[in-house]
Design an enzyme around this catalytic site. Structure first.
Site, PDB file in Angstrom:
ATOM      1  N   ASP A 632       0.862  -1.180   0.000  1.00  0.00           N
ATOM      2  CA  ASP A 632       0.000   0.000   0.000  1.00  0.00           C
ATOM      3  C   ASP A 632       0.900   1.232   0.000  1.00  0.00           C
ATOM      4  O   ASP A 632       2.103   1.141   0.255  1.00  0.00           O
ATOM      5  CB  ASP A 632      -0.897  -0.029   1.243  1.00  0.00           C
ATOM      6  CG  ASP A 632      -1.851   1.148   1.298  1.00  0.00           C
ATOM      7  OD1 ASP A 632      -2.348   1.562   0.241  1.00  0.00           O
ATOM      8  OD2 ASP A 632      -2.087   1.669   2.397  1.00  0.00           O
ATOM      9  N   GLU A 766      -4.090  20.580   2.357  1.00  0.00           N
ATOM     10  CA  GLU A 766      -4.773  21.809   2.716  1.00  0.00           C
ATOM     11  C   GLU A 766      -4.362  22.265   4.110  1.00  0.00           C
ATOM     12  O   GLU A 766      -4.146  23.459   4.355  1.00  0.00           O
ATOM     13  CB  GLU A 766      -6.287  21.578   2.650  1.00  0.00           C
ATOM     14  CG  GLU A 766      -7.098  22.856   2.679  1.00  0.00           C
ATOM     15  CD  GLU A 766      -8.552  22.614   2.326  1.00  0.00           C
ATOM     16  OE1 GLU A 766      -9.059  23.313   1.439  1.00  0.00           O
ATOM     17  OE2 GLU A 766      -9.176  21.736   2.948  1.00  0.00           O
ATOM     18  N   SER A 809     -11.790  15.166  -7.231  1.00  0.00           N
ATOM     19  CA  SER A 809     -10.774  14.607  -8.113  1.00  0.00           C
ATOM     20  C   SER A 809     -11.027  14.908  -9.580  1.00  0.00           C
ATOM     21  O   SER A 809     -10.116  14.805 -10.401  1.00  0.00           O
ATOM     22  CB  SER A 809     -10.701  13.085  -7.913  1.00  0.00           C
ATOM     23  OG  SER A 809     -11.965  12.498  -8.155  1.00  0.00           O
ATOM     24  N   LYS A 812     -10.194  19.116  -9.758  1.00  0.00           N
ATOM     25  CA  LYS A 812      -8.786  19.353  -9.429  1.00  0.00           C
ATOM     26  C   LYS A 812      -8.530  20.803  -9.021  1.00  0.00           C
ATOM     27  O   LYS A 812      -7.464  21.344  -9.267  1.00  0.00           O
ATOM     28  CB  LYS A 812      -7.866  18.970 -10.595  1.00  0.00           C
ATOM     29  CG  LYS A 812      -7.953  17.514 -10.987  1.00  0.00           C
ATOM     30  CD  LYS A 812      -6.902  17.169 -12.015  1.00  0.00           C
ATOM     31  CE  LYS A 812      -7.091  15.761 -12.530  1.00  0.00           C
ATOM     32  NZ  LYS A 812      -7.136  14.737 -11.508  1.00  0.00           N
ATOM     33  N   GLY A 946      -5.282   3.002  -3.252  1.00  0.00           N
ATOM     34  CA  GLY A 946      -6.546   3.630  -3.600  1.00  0.00           C
ATOM     35  C   GLY A 946      -6.388   5.079  -4.001  1.00  0.00           C
ATOM     36  O   GLY A 946      -7.368   5.728  -4.375  1.00  0.00           O
TER      37      GLY A 946
END
Length: 1536
Positions: A632, A766, A809, A812, A946
């Site tokens: 992962d 962010e 997503s 963007k 993911g």
């Protein structure tokens, strides 16, 4: 009667309220949802059974077509749900709330037909009741155990010559008990975690009737099981209490839990069953602080108080009667939904009661509080937020600690209290349980009285339910006071459990292959027994032999029956050919290996007190044969910690940093040394001191903490202070203000002196941006409903937020529309550089855009994630018109997301560029080095994540998975948003991509190529990498394409699978493991990694600060990824080599012993007489020879751990499985037979040469004394043979071998001194007094060992293994200390890859492509923000002109400094900036011919259009293009 007129103030008035536009984080097409599940997971789900009894999952009846449809919205939704049910084997479900269950959903007794799994889960394999039978069942899957049990039964019958049946059963009982204890300890840990989880607290509604389930009628069988569990639990705790003392305080606390009722009830604070929380205040005392959003009146509201919401853009449609059907449809669309039946009186009995997770059932109302973990899959009805939003942390699912937004259903936001839930009447129509974490389809239906016709029939209302309205089990509620919802999936139907799969029982590969060798030994044993039976039968059948006259007759009476009995007697005597002692010894060896792995201080992570914990003790040798590692990304390779490192503002680059990617780039290009790195870090430390000093001088910021500062830029501080002109000062202030205003973070104030503000955000990027603004003096103090409070350089300001258009997503980018203090309206936008560049105002900022693009590209080369910041000034008229369109789109029920995106796109145009940011996604310590070392060992590492493609590629470069010389193969099949493309078309497109990829290597994907691939264990050349997304992976894993996909991936050095589901991760592992017949390892830290961890041969869980699900399901738990190299290359390699040698030597020594008995049978008509005294037979595998071979398996080291890590190429013998082969097995077997001949006949000859009668008158040629002549040299030979096969001769091994050899003398002397030894009495003085015995003791071992010594000498001199060469280098002192060790590492690694190293030092690494398609160009390190859209066309740019700034402030600046049409050139030293530029120049000194193709030049040509936006516009992304341009930002001319 007409609907009441809306109030005038209800219209969308700009500046009064803050509006937030949200989209799903992962945008998925409903049509294609049926394809989300793989058949693998479908099969797993179909066979999955609830913990206690088998139940069906789903609804009682299929969901009608269009039932989830709301006024024509998404007609495909429920069709896909029905289609899903066909795949998953479960039907859609209907859940009823305060609505009677239809008759067709009841059985003849009136109970619900549909049964749902309990919320109690069990990951353990056993229960106290099932442990013994189930464990015995698993253990007797081993064919050897069945054989040993058969022997125990055989010995019970005296006719077969068994001596002591009880004693004969001891070894089998021992191995069964030891294995059972080991399994019980392993499973007990899982059981404890299950109990804690099942008894965790949750507040569920009681006092109402849940019609979906019948009351839990506990059967007698379940009661019996529960009683057994309680009994065994009490027994265990009683035993445990002998050494553990439990505090009484905890028990007292447990006994005083008051139920938590509705919101307004007075209760004491609740505490967790598992971990009591002392800080939570009672809810009543917290009401002043929490204020549960508008709390409705305790009395039911009247219907006439429900007004129709206004719609400024509806042209008055809502202000008149709905005279026609169309008007009524519009009014119904705009009507605010309300699930509460206000005509139903509350009973007053309902309340939220504190209960355990395991008691939740489908249809329950639950209230979740801040920081609580979600007990089941829950649909959100209401939250404490006025907008109905809540924040959820998914670290237990995917390891990510950033917050994600979820929204309550709009129709359920009026529910606040228990009495509201009691009167809420609705039906939820849901898709069946399925494992896709990112998708859910359903609908909520209710009837509602309309305000314009209060006496009429209630209207049917419905609202769609998506994954954004669902909270998944295992997540945590964050920064939200409470959330109220209903349970839709429980237990093993929840998404996290469906992805977890069944806890597998793993067996080591050697153990599996050992069965074949055991069968071969069975064959040999059968032959030996048949020879003995036939020979003995024939001997008794002769009438002319002395046997016929002098014996009393055979035991069987007839020769045939005697032969039959002899056969089984021979089985007992020769049983050691299949040695039970081998299995006992292997259990001991593996247990001690696990202990040493646990005790290794080199894998201890002190920050969380985490050693390496082997959870499966029996597969340590598998760790030494790993060829593929599947990892992962988030939380495994990275820390998921973002740090703001660099920025470019108004064309000026800022920031001093030295990233892992930069260090790796320098290392790959031979630039710099270790002392240079130390100097750079010291230089950055000095810069940090200067920056902090400057910041304190500019502004005494109480929120600036020295340790938190990551943006180290003394030159920025100087410019912020105005030392280089007002223009740059204003630009820097504007930039930081944009960071402080354009976000959705939540603030948390930590008390202290000085105070501290921590930010919680949906994205860690962010939070890093806002934190840097705080450190620079622009501190976000908090957010309110209408704006943001910011402390700007010591001055508190309030900035009203008019709208927030959030990031997703697809877009963007993210925008915030702010009303500035001077009344102007400003839109701030941040996003991917290509997205922002395509929206910049044309004809302006040309020079600024060019410089910024170059800086961003340089940041990308350092492995940093880049974003662009821009702004736009809006007039009041522009904003009002846009706001009307936005509000209309926000109220739409049909295609709401698409309409909102279209409206947002209109205003995010004509932007002015402010600058760019560069953030480092911090890797875990030592990740690049670990991956490099594993690669040198021949291990291939694939990343299955993911995360989005851009992020994964960026990390790939940072951690050495991808490098500058790779061509990247991008497999991508675009998903059709309209759902018109059929499956066959997707398969065709995927096959075309695969064929093109295979053509690069001259392959077609044939069966012959697959056969060759299985035999080829060499790592592929570092020329290609492959990237594939989850949607494409779905098609290439089909039976038709998976072979081609597998062969293509095998040719690539690195493979990155992005946006994949947990089930797809497991499917990829299965494909590689079974398709190539290789050993695999999976490593992860989240619940989404559990499936692949369980599927791999070895699963490793990282026990970090993230969730613990991966650790619970893993075989090994480690604290950091870097410990993997020690686990695999040191302990794994040692364990594999040790086990292989131990097993071979064990078979060898038993061959010597057993065949020596067999040779004696030729002298006694094969009547199965023991040549050895019976105690010798017992002691042989107990004391004489077992301990040395066990020590070999535990302590032997061919090279030390330091050398194993320094020369990882030694590991390749494990990958090729050369330590345990059939050739080696049969060589040892033949050697054993040869030595058995020597061990029998040489002593036999010496006994013959001995005088017929000894001095005491007794003959030494007696059977047991001949056995003593044979046993002594045989034991010495075996132990010496084990010694020469052992690499490390330390004092422990030598002492044990000496003791083992001496013990046979000791035992013979002591045992034969007592008359209990019968015929063996006084044998010791008789044989020890004979010279022939001592001559035999010298000659026999020498002749036995001689061939082995000769072969070893020839092999090491003429055909040395790699380890033999390295051992010679160790003797020469090349690995004596750390310094020489480092040199040896470099020499070993560079020598192994000299070809690639030589190639990399050439001046030009690639041919200069003059007119080649950009998609075919090689790749270079990444810019996350610029990947997907570099195929867009560019536009021109301008200077920093601050257009639309017509305030007095701007005019004053112009008067002071004059016109600033050209930005000032500030010449100063920037070490970090100069360093990366120099490294780029070294790599490619002059690329003027290709400078037009750089990413910077590409960005400068992006046009201000949206023609290429959206999914279609991003189709052509190919990182090969990006990487080719990545290091070519400047030609020599541009640098000068």
């Amino acid at each position: 009667m007409t609907p009441p007129k809306p109030d005038e103030g209800d219209g969308p008035e700009p500046g009064l309220t803050m509006k937030r536009s949200r989209w799903a984080t992962r945008k998925l097409t409903v049509k294609s949802s049926s394809l989300k599940r793989l058949s693998l997971v479908g099969r797993r789900h179909n066979r999955h059974v609830s913990g206690e009894k088998k139940r069906t999952s789903g609804g009682a009846e299929p969901l009608p077509q269009g039932s989830a449809q709301v006024d024509g919205a998404e007609p495909q939704a429920d069709a896909s749900s029905v289609h899903n049910s066909e795949h998953s084997g479960a039907a859609p479900r209907h859940v009823y709330f305060n609505v009677p269950l239809p008759d067709e959903c009841k059985d003849e007794e009136g109970y619900p037909l549909q049964q749902y799994p309990r919320n109690k889960i069990r990951t353990a394999k056993y229960t106290p009741l099932s442990f013994i039978p189930k464990n015995l069942w698993f253990q007797f899957h081993n064919i050897a155990n069945i054989f040993f049990l058969f022997l125990v039964i055989l010995v019970i019958f005296p006719i077969f010559g068994g001596v002591n049946p009880g004693l004969n059963a001891v070894p089998l009982i021992f191995i069964i008990v030891v294995t059972a204890i080991k399994d019980a300890v392993e499973d007990y840990r899982r059981t404890i975690l299950d109990i804690e989880l099942n008894n965790a607290p949750v507040h569920r509604l009681v006092g109402w009737d849940n019609v979906n389930v019948k009351e839990d009628d506990v059967s007698m069988w379940r009661r019996f099981k529960k009683a057994n569990t309680r009994f065994f639990g009490k027994v265990w705790h009683a035993i445990e209490s002998l050494w553990k003392k439990y505090p009484k305080a905890a028990e007292e606390t447990e006994a005083h839990h008051d139920p938590r009722a509705s919101i307004e009830s007075t209760t004491t604070p609740w505490e967790s069953v598992i971990s009591p929380r002392s800080q939570r205040m009672s809810f009543v005392s917290a009401q002043e602080e929490i204020q549960m959003t508008p709390v409705p009146s305790p009395l039911p509201r009247k219907q006439d108080q429900m007004n129709l919401p206004s719609d400024a853009g509806a042209s008055g449609a809502s202000t008149a009667f709905p005279r026609f059907q169309d008007d009524e449809a519009v009014a119904l669309q705009n009507l605010k939904g309300d699930l509460i039946n206000h005509n139903a009186p509350p009973s007053g009995k309902t309340r939220f009661h504190r209960d355990a997770w395991k008691n939740l059932v489908v249809g329950d109302f639950v209230r979740i509080y801040n920081d609580d973990e979600l007990p089941a899959d829950i649909i959100i009805l209401a939250t404490s937020d006025p907008d109905g939003s809540c924040y959820v942390e998914t670290k237990n699912l995917d390891g990510e600690t950033n917050l994600k937004v979820r929204n309550a259903l709009r129709c359920g936001r009026t529910l606040k209290h228990a009495r509201d839930c009691e009167r809420a009447e609705f039906i939820i129509e849901s898709e069946p349980p399925q494992p896709n974490l990112y998708k859910y389809n359903g609908a909520i239906k209710w009837q509602q009285t309309v305000p314009w016709d209060s006496d009429g029939e209630p209207k049917d209302m419905s609202e769609p339910i998506t994954i954004d309205n669902m909270l998944l089990r295992g997540c945590n509620l964050r920064n939200t006071d409470w959330a109220l919802g209903v349970v839709i999936f429980t237990g093993h139907d929840t998404k996290i459990m469906m992805n977890a799969g069944i806890t597998p029982s793993k067996r080591a590969r050697i153990a599996r292959e050992l069965n074949f060798n055991v069968i071969c030994n069975f064959g040999i044993l059968l032959v030996m027994c048949l020879i003995a039976a036939i020979a003995n039968g024939l001997a008794w059948g002769k009438t002319d032999a002395s046997l016929y006259w002098f014996e009393y007759g055979s035991i069987g009476g007839t020769p045939g029956l005697t032969g039959f009995i002899t056969f089984w007697a021979a089985v007992i005597v020769f049983q050691n050919l299949v040695p039970i002692s081998l299995y006992i010894s292997l259990e001991i060896v593996r247990t001690l290996q696990a202990y040493f792995i646990y005790s290794d201080i080199g894998m201890y992570y002190d920050k969380i007190d985490q050693p390496c914990i082997p959870k499966s003790w029996n597969i340590s040798d598998d760790v030494g044969q790993i060829e593929y590692i599947f990892s992962d990304k988030t939380g495994t390779l990275t820390q998921n910690v973002m740090e703001f490192k660099k920025a470019t503002i108004n064309g000026q680059p800022y920031g001093e940093a030295f990233t892992e990617a930069q260090a790796g780039l320098n290392k790959r290009n031979g630039i710099g040394a270790e002392h240079d790195t130390e100097n750079i870090r010291a230089e950055i430390a000095r810069a940090k001191v200067r920056a902090l000093q400057g910041l304190r001088e500019v502004h005494s910021n109480p929120y600036l903490h020295n340790d938190d500062l990551t943006f180290i830029a003394p030159d920025f501080v100087d410019d912020l202070a105005g030392k280089n002109g007002v223009q740059q000062q204003k630009a820097n202030e504007r930039f930081m203000l944009a960071l402080a205003l354009c976000h959705t973070v939540l603030t948390e104030k930590e008390p202290g002196n000085p105070p501290k503000i921590v930010y919680k955000a949906q994205s860690p990027d962010e939070a890093a941006l806002v934190s840097t603004a705080r450190d620079m003096g622009f501190t976000v103090l908090g957010m309110s409903n209408d704006g943001i409070d910011v402390n700007v350089m010591g001055e508190d300001r309030h900035y009203p937020v008019l709208n927030t258009i959030e990031f997703n997503s697809t877009r963007k980018r993210m925008s915030a529309i702010i009303r500035m203090p001077d009344g102007r309206i400003t839109l701030f936008c941040k996003g991917a550089d290509s997205v922002i560049y395509s929206r910049l105002k044309r004809g302006e900022q040309q020079e600024l855009r060019k410089d910024t693009a170059q800086h961003l590209e340089m940041f990308a080369v350092e492995g940093l994630r880049t974003l662009c910041i821009a702004e736009r000034q809006l007039s009041e008229q522009e904003y009002r018109e846009w706001r009307k369109e936005h509000d209309l789109a926000a109220m739409a029920l049909e295609h709401r997301e698409e309409k909102l995106e279209e409206v947002a796109d209109k205003i995010e145009q004509d932007l002015s560029l402010l600058g760019g940011t560069a953030i480092e996604d911090r890797l875990q310590d030592g990740v690049p080095d670990t991956i490099a070392v594993l690669g040198d060992a021949g291990i291939k590492l694939w990343v299955l994540t993911g995360d989005k493609v851009e992020t994964a590629i960026n990390i790939g470069f940072s951690c050495n998975l991808l490098n500058n010389d790779m061509d990247l193969i991008r497999l991508q099949v675009n998903e059709d948003e309209g759902g018109q493309v059929i499956e066959e078309e997707y398969l065709r497109l995927a096959e075309e991509d695969l064929d093109r990829g295979l053509a690069r290597f001259g392959m077609t994907g044939s069966d012959e190529e697959l056969k060759k691939a299985k035999l080829d264990h060499e790592p592929p050349a570092a020329t290609h990498g492959l990237v594939i997304d989850g949607f494409t992976l779905r098609w290439v894993l089909s039976d038709r394409l998976k072979q081609k996909f597998l062969l293509l991936c095998k040719q690539c050095k690195s493979v990155l699978c992005c946006r994949v589901s947990p089930a797809q991760k497991a499917a990829v592992v299965t494909l590689v493991k079974n398709g190539l017949d290789v050993m695999t390892m999976s490593i992860g830290d989240g619940a989404n990694d559990v499936a692949m961890i369980q599927e791999a041969d070895v699963g490793v869980g990282i026990a970090g600060v993230e969730g613990r699900q991966a650790v619970m399901s893993s075989d090994y738990a480690i604290g950091q990824f870097r410990f993997l190299q020690r686990l695999v290359l040191v302990h794994g390699r040692w364990s594999y080599r040790r086990l292989a040698e131990t097993i071979s030597n064990f078979f060898y020594k038993n061959m010597v012993w057993t065949w020596a008995i067999f040779w004696f049978q030729a002298f006694c008509n094969f009547d199965i007489s023991y040549i050895f005294d019976y105690t010798y037979i017992l002691m042989f595998n107990l004391f004489f020879t077992s301990v040395p071979v066990i020590l070999m398996g535990v302590l032997d080291q061919d090279v030390s751990d330091v050398v194993s890590l320094a020369v990882p190429q030694l590991y390749r013998r494990g990958i090729e499985r050369l330590e345990w082969t059939q050739t080696k097995f049969w060589a040892y077997m033949v050697d054993g037979i040869y030595q058995s001949i020597m061990s029998f006949f040489i002593p036999y000859i010496f006994v013959i040469l001995t005088a017929s009668a000894a001095g005491n008158g007794l003959d030494v040629a007696e059977r047991t004394r001949l056995g003593a002549y044979i046993a002594h040299p045989a034991v010495l030979t075996i132990n010496f043979y084990i010694l020469i096969n052992t690499y490390r001769w330390d004092w422990v091994l030598l002492l044990v071998i000496v003791i083992s050899d001496v013990f046979i003398f000791f035992w013979t002397g002591v045992y034969t001194a007592f008359s209990y030894s019968a015929a063996f009495y006084q044998a010791a003085p008789q044989i020890y007094s004979e010279l022939t015995f001592w001559m035999c003791l010298i000659v026999t071992p020498a002749i036995c060992i001689l061939p082995r010594v000769v072969v070893k000498c020839i092999q090491k001199q003429r055909f040395p293994y790699d380890v033999d060469i390295i051992r010679e280098q160790v003797l020469e002192g090349k690995f004596d200390n750390d310094t020489t060790n480092s040199a040896a590492i470099a020499e070993g690694l560079e020598g192994a890859s000299s070809t690639s190293s030589d190639a990399s030092t050439k001046k030009s690494k690639h041919a200069q492509y003059a007119s080649v398609d950009e998609d075919r160009r090689p790749i270079y390190p990444p810019s996350v923000a610029t990947h997907n859209t570099r195929n867009q066309n560019g536009s021109d740019g301008t200077n920093y002109t601050n257009h639309n700034r017509n305030s007095l402030e701007t005019q004053q600046e112009q008067e002071d400094d004059g016109p600033f049409t050209v930005r000032p050139s500030i010449d100063r030293a920037r070490p970090s900036y100069d360093r990366i530029r120099a490294s780029m120049d070294r790599v490619r000194p002059s690329l003027e011919a290709t400078s037009d193709f750089t990413s910077a030049a590409r960005l400068s040509r992006i046009e201000s259009s949206h023609s290429t936006h959206g999914p279609g516009g991003q189709r052509r992304f190919n990182l090969a293009t990006v990487r080719k341009r990545g290091l070519s930002a400047f030609s020599k001319k541009s640098v000068d």
